[in-house]
Design an enzyme around this catalytic site. Sequence first.
Site, PDB file in Angstrom:
ATOM      1  N   ASP A 112       1.027  -1.213  -0.102  1.00  0.00           N
ATOM      2  CA  ASP A 112      -0.128   0.080   0.085  1.00  0.00           C
ATOM      3  C   ASP A 112       0.968   1.362  -0.042  1.00  0.00           C
ATOM      4  OD1 ASP A 112      -2.184   1.814  -0.050  1.00  0.00           O
ATOM      5  OD2 ASP A 112      -2.838   1.303   2.093  1.00  0.00           O
ATOM      6  N   ARG A 137       1.106  10.410  -5.430  1.00  0.00           N
ATOM      7  CA  ARG A 137       1.047  10.848  -3.772  1.00  0.00           C
ATOM      8  C   ARG A 137       2.398  11.412  -3.382  1.00  0.00           C
ATOM      9  NH1 ARG A 137      -3.143   6.356  -1.231  1.00  0.00           N
ATOM     10  NH2 ARG A 137      -4.874   6.599  -2.852  1.00  0.00           N
ATOM     11  N   ASP A 174       1.765   6.864   5.386  1.00  0.00           N
ATOM     12  CA  ASP A 174       0.377   7.784   5.444  1.00  0.00           C
ATOM     13  C   ASP A 174       0.491   8.590   6.830  1.00  0.00           C
ATOM     14  OD1 ASP A 174      -0.768   6.202   3.142  1.00  0.00           O
ATOM     15  OD2 ASP A 174      -2.063   5.140   4.366  1.00  0.00           O
TER      16      ASP A 174
END
Length: 304
Positions: free
Chosen positions: A137, A194, A141
Amino acid sequence: MHGILSALLFSSTLFVAAPAAAADGFAAGTTGGVGGATVTVDTTDELLEAIDTVGPLIIQVSGTIAITSKQGVRPNKTIVGLGTNATITGGGFDMYRSYNVIIRNLTFVDAEDDAINVGQQSHHVWIDHNTFVRPVDGSIDIVRGADYVTVSWNHFAGTDKSMLIGHSDGASGTDVGHLKVTIHHNWFDGSRQRHPRVRFGEPVHVYNNYFDGNELYGVASTMNAGVVVEANYFSAVPYPCYSTGGYADSGPGRLVQRANIFTASGTCQAGGTVVEPRTYYSYTLDPASAVPSLVQAGAGAGRI
């Protein structure tokens, strides 16, 4: 895997800028395990026990340690790799209502979820001089009301979802007024997207990073986030910035861009006003023209 890691660790003979001795940007004042004992870990059980210890602790990681999923890190910890080849494989670290954490000089390989998750009101976290390879993933984060985070001098080596700030379009209740993040001197090396993708956070300060062949986009400011993008070098990035048009299903954000260099790249979409980072801290910019050499030489594990 060993060939990839060897190439990452010894890929450059350029001048290496001196690494910061202390956290800067929004994570300034983060001291990690200072005041606690220093332990060296080289097994899974030793590492998991150390990060779950109550109180300050400096944890030195030796060699390669396999973990699974995302393992919780209690407050007041420094987790630092020894030498040039300290590696966490298979899993990553999770901050849940944690604070005052430093993660440095580690290579994360094949994390089955996120390599580093800063979540649930965690704050004052410094992520510095790490290398990220093939997380399933995200590499990093920063979500669910987290705050005062600096991500500096890291190497994102061909990663897909490099850095997410704000996990959901529906999270305004927890995220507005939080997610203040500094991102500087990172090498986004063939990583896809991102760098970061931001919802709600303001200000998110993105400066002196090397965006190198990013397939989908560089920075996305959405859901009324406020992002300042300055003195970065974008090379072969078709969409350096999204903001006023939103991105995917997320609504528009605000983005100020200045003093960046765009080579073989598209236009940085910018608009609106953003709270200036200097409202919170002082900083010195390297010229954008110097960023590729500085960052390639200095970013990643094995460079402190």
